[in-house]
Design a protein around this motif. Sequence first.
Motif, PDB file in Angstrom:
ATOM      1  N   HIS A 176       0.805  -1.217   0.000  1.00  0.00           N
ATOM      2  CA  HIS A 176       0.000   0.000   0.000  1.00  0.00           C
ATOM      3  C   HIS A 176       0.839   1.269   0.000  1.00  0.00           C
ATOM      4  O   HIS A 176       0.898   1.948  -1.020  1.00  0.00           O
ATOM      5  CB  HIS A 176      -0.991  -0.032   1.173  1.00  0.00           C
TER       6      HIS A 176
ATOM      7  N   HIS B 308      -5.077  -5.530  -5.652  1.00  0.00           N
ATOM      8  CA  HIS B 308      -4.354  -6.801  -5.513  1.00  0.00           C
ATOM      9  C   HIS B 308      -4.891  -7.811  -6.537  1.00  0.00           C
ATOM     10  O   HIS B 308      -5.639  -7.443  -7.426  1.00  0.00           O
ATOM     11  CB  HIS B 308      -4.415  -7.320  -4.071  1.00  0.00           C
ATOM     12  N   GLU B 323      -7.295 -10.483   0.913  1.00  0.00           N
ATOM     13  CA  GLU B 323      -7.818  -9.176   0.526  1.00  0.00           C
ATOM     14  C   GLU B 323      -8.230  -9.160  -0.941  1.00  0.00           C
ATOM     15  O   GLU B 323      -9.232  -8.567  -1.320  1.00  0.00           O
ATOM     16  CB  GLU B 323      -6.765  -8.092   0.802  1.00  0.00           C
ATOM     17  N   HIS B 376      -9.953  -1.452  -1.453  1.00  0.00           N
ATOM     18  CA  HIS B 376      -9.100  -2.259  -0.576  1.00  0.00           C
ATOM     19  C   HIS B 376      -9.961  -2.789   0.566  1.00  0.00           C
ATOM     20  O   HIS B 376     -11.058  -2.275   0.814  1.00  0.00           O
ATOM     21  CB  HIS B 376      -7.953  -1.417   0.004  1.00  0.00           C
TER      22      HIS B 376
HETATM   23 ZN   LIG Z   1      -5.091  -3.426  -0.165  1.00  0.00          ZN
END
Ligand SMILES: [Zn+2]
Lengths: 199, 493
Positions: A176, B308, B323, B376
């Motif tokens: 991130h 992701h 995730e 996310h």
């Molecule tokens: Zn993430």
Amino acid sequence: MIPRHLIIGVAVMFVVALSTGAYVWHMQGSLAKSVPDADQTHPLPPPGNGPSEQVTLYVAHDDTGSLRPQSAQIPLSGGRQERAEQLVKTLLQLYLGESSPHPIAEGAEVRAVYLVDPGLAVVDLNTAFAEKHRSGILVEELTVASLVQTLSSNIPGINRIKFLVEGEERESLAGHADLSRFYDVAGVDRMISQMQTGQ
Amino acid sequence: MRWSSTRPRTGVWSTCNKTNSRTLDAVLACAFIVSSASAIFSFSASAEEKQLSIYSSATSYSVSVKPHDGQDYVALLELLQRLGPVTAKADGSRWKLRFKNSEAQFENGKTRVRIRGRDVNLPMSFVLDNGRGLVPVSALSILLPELLGKPITLHEPSGRLFLDNTAVHFTAQMNNAAPAGLVINFSSPVNPMIATEPGKLRMVFQHEAVVAPGSEILTFGNKLIPSATYSATNGAAEIAVSAAVPLFASFSNGGRTITISPAPQASPTAQSVAPAAATPSGQPQTAGNTITNSNLPVHYFVVLDPSHGGSERGAALSDDLGEKTATLNFALRMRQEFETHGLSTLLVRNGDETLTLDQRSGIANRAHPAIYVCIHASSEGTGIRLYTALVPAAGESHGLFIDWNSAQAASIDTSQSAATNLAAEFSKRRIPTRSLVAPLRPLNNITSAAVAIEVAPFTGGVSDLSSSGYQQQIAESVVAGILEVRAKLVAKP
Ligand SMILES: [Zn+2]
């Protein structure tokens, strides 16, 4: 035929390579200058012995998702660079401790902090720090913000911070927080002030 | 503790490679601004430098190939650096390499190598050049399986090395129904460099392991687009489509489909989609000599990016929920909700693919959406965290890197008002919400309004993240919040 994209790409990369080269050359120069400095200072006394000074750490708290200032004692050191390293080490000890407000992985270390004039600090993390860091936008942002704020508010003159992992650039901390960029302290201040109030 | 003398070099190397992929989209976007014939000729020599491209499930990159005694050699340390922790030490004529838990010992001028305690013979001798260990490219198929502990596929003539099951396959079919075009479907999203010349449109794939179809020459029985050829040389694959008319390419299906169609010649639309028409040099562009990629008229109202995917799993939310899965579930729910309201939606991925941040921003920017939403998920904290990009302060410039990193700067106000509306909608549904700014890519690289949403559980349990009720609530809030600012988003220049 060479596609024009490719040619322009190469031209741009050439410029980028030159400027990156200049940046690293500049860094090397500064490192060369700072190493003799380090040799002239006495070995750091272990915490608790010898003279020390009071500093303010900006500590990440997962429960509130914000930073809180906290006073700490660090061994008195001669150089700015040693002082910077002491600061982040003290901060990390707190995060690695039993009642950590923002746990980081065992084995996480800051290998070194390099101060590169004008105003740039390069923080070199070890592999464990990044590889085992908890993954998430906020949790990674808290780590970055806490390191930037602790360094910039205790070491006058730092206005940009770059993070490396084992001496190399890395895309993100743990998926991130962007580590490919230079963090300008003013920008991080904005980020932190939102963090303290952003409800 | 200190940087060893080799460190900065390593840093430069990795920075340059990163720059290569990072700047690619920026380069595409500004290609038409920086148009100079002299640059074309002065840099063409380096563009021809021999290279080897490496494709793994996590990354793709190239290393340069050096000739030595008439053979092709590569620096082994440079090749392994992107694949895991690696160190090397030269000691006289010996060179020791440690990669992860494997150790290998080489000796200058010798073909015998000791890897993990076993002797292995290389087809050509190892070369120690100023402390750098060089191995023949042909020896990689012997060395790498030993060091990596897994099989590899080396295609020496094309300078490509495949480490995992990374091959990208494609099929090409002529769609004769109007509007006629050649539809090329890829097994994963692609982002090639595209160039056209009279009679041909070429797509060069350097970052994607595009492999040959059954036959390297494809014929379509169509007068306008009769055939296409596949070739791979010097670390890149190329698909060249031949045609009797100027062509242009458009992307869809999250970068998995490229449609090649005859360009509407000399029509006002054709002019507006050809970036070359805007060269400041004022040089007239010859027909069919346009570069098309980044500004094709593909418009979606919203681009949803489930973060992701593939080998990049994101956070482990629980023992059995990654995730990457949670973000995709939220995105699919949001798409359904947007489409119910008649708003066109592009998903950056709708399967389990590995995409780089550059590929994500490339897909999003090409779609010219009114808004980009990056999703996310987190098991920490509760409710929603809304993020807009942390863009560098106005007037600050550190060269090209930062320019590309502040592609979002022009839209940041719209992004922030979208975030404010989203926060209001979440609050209406009593979902705890925080609004923050974040140093999060690819948010900075998005040219339209852009927000990121980090979804944490509602009442504390991670199971919330896979609950359809919670997913629906989140999706409804997002759509309501965006509908609220719709007029502002669409009015944006
Ligand atoms: Zn993430």
